[in-house]
Design an enzyme around this catalytic site. Sequence first.
Site, PDB file in Angstrom:
ATOM      1  N   HIS A   1     104.152 108.693  -0.676  1.00  0.00           N
ATOM      2  CA  HIS A   1     104.402 108.744  -2.114  1.00  0.00           C
ATOM      3  C   HIS A   1     103.644 107.698  -2.924  1.00  0.00           C
ATOM      4  CE1 HIS A   1     106.688 109.170  -5.824  1.00  0.00           C
ATOM      5  NE2 HIS A   1     107.174 107.940  -5.725  1.00  0.00           N
TER       6      HIS A   1
ATOM      7  N   ASP B   1     105.274 108.389 -10.419  1.00  0.00           N
ATOM      8  CA  ASP B   1     106.718 108.485 -10.266  1.00  0.00           C
ATOM      9  C   ASP B   1     107.404 108.457 -11.640  1.00  0.00           C
ATOM     10  OD1 ASP B   1     108.890 108.217  -7.933  1.00  0.00           O
ATOM     11  OD2 ASP B   1     109.502 106.839  -9.539  1.00  0.00           O
TER      12      ASP B   1
END
Length: 341
Positions: free
Chosen positions: A321, A149
């Site tokens: 994610h 991320d």
Amino acid sequence: MPDSSRREFTKKSLLLALGPVAAENALFSSHLPAAPAEPQTPERDFFAGFRRAQIKTTGATINVVHGGKGSPVLLLHGIPETHVLWRKVAPVLAQNFTLVITDLRGYGDSSKPPGGADHFGYSKRAMAQDQVEVMEHLGFPKFAVVGHDRGGRVAHRMALDHSDRVTRLAILDIVPTYKCYQTVNQDFATVFFHWFLLVQPPPFPETMLGNSAELFLKTMLFRLGGEAPREGLPEWVDQQAYNEYLRCFRDPAAIRALCEDYRAAASIDLAHDKADLDKKIECPFLVLWSEKGPFHRMYDVLQTWRERSSQVSGKALPTGHFLPEQVPDQLIAELKPFLGA
């Protein structure tokens, strides 16, 4: 009019007389919640056997845990988390690699310096420089990097600015920032609403997050993890890890830093990326991403990175994610041979 109402009316009138900016700043200081009252220490040691340090760089003080044996690997987290993201993979990877696991500046227990008028303080260039200095301090002039991320965006910049130091690069579940902003559509803006909320001028996003920190944190964990929000926690986040994320996330200084990170991404980072469009990542490069996530749906993820690298490989993993938390065993199975090659 009651005295209390008259005082409030007078206060607001004076604020408006000062002008919009002064009024917003004054209201900002009064609306932000106070810092958390509980002790600012983790309730559990997530990295037993690792050493801890606070390492001062030229721009910040970085919180670090490090340990293991073998070639050095730097692990960088994303939002809305901290270095605790790596708690499930670190014990296994440490059997073969010396791990350095940090909180990015502005996050966790690292310091939270000002962003500055141009947001350079939270540019990925400044954040990458912190990490290079941490590795140098620990005796690792060359090292591999794994970034998830926001940590992946820092790692991308690091591989460009410090190509002589980064030996291998793995990036988890992002596409390049510049590509994202060049291809915004309704789907992207809906899923990544926070990209456009957090870049707004202060004090608006800081105030909103400050008043709803736990709601925002849980929403991010559920939505990005591929689950509809509900009562309780996602099954892959235990209560103690969540408590640690919340402890750090709701700190008003951390909220300000988070907004500055996104403001930098929408401004100075784009300028840096545009200037380096002809510059390729030179080291061996692995990209892994979420099969259930929006990037997989919106982009040919591997192709976006082929545009930025001369030697990249990768695949989707069947998860949301948060790869290091949701599928730690599968992630380890991909990282170990790549990092050890």
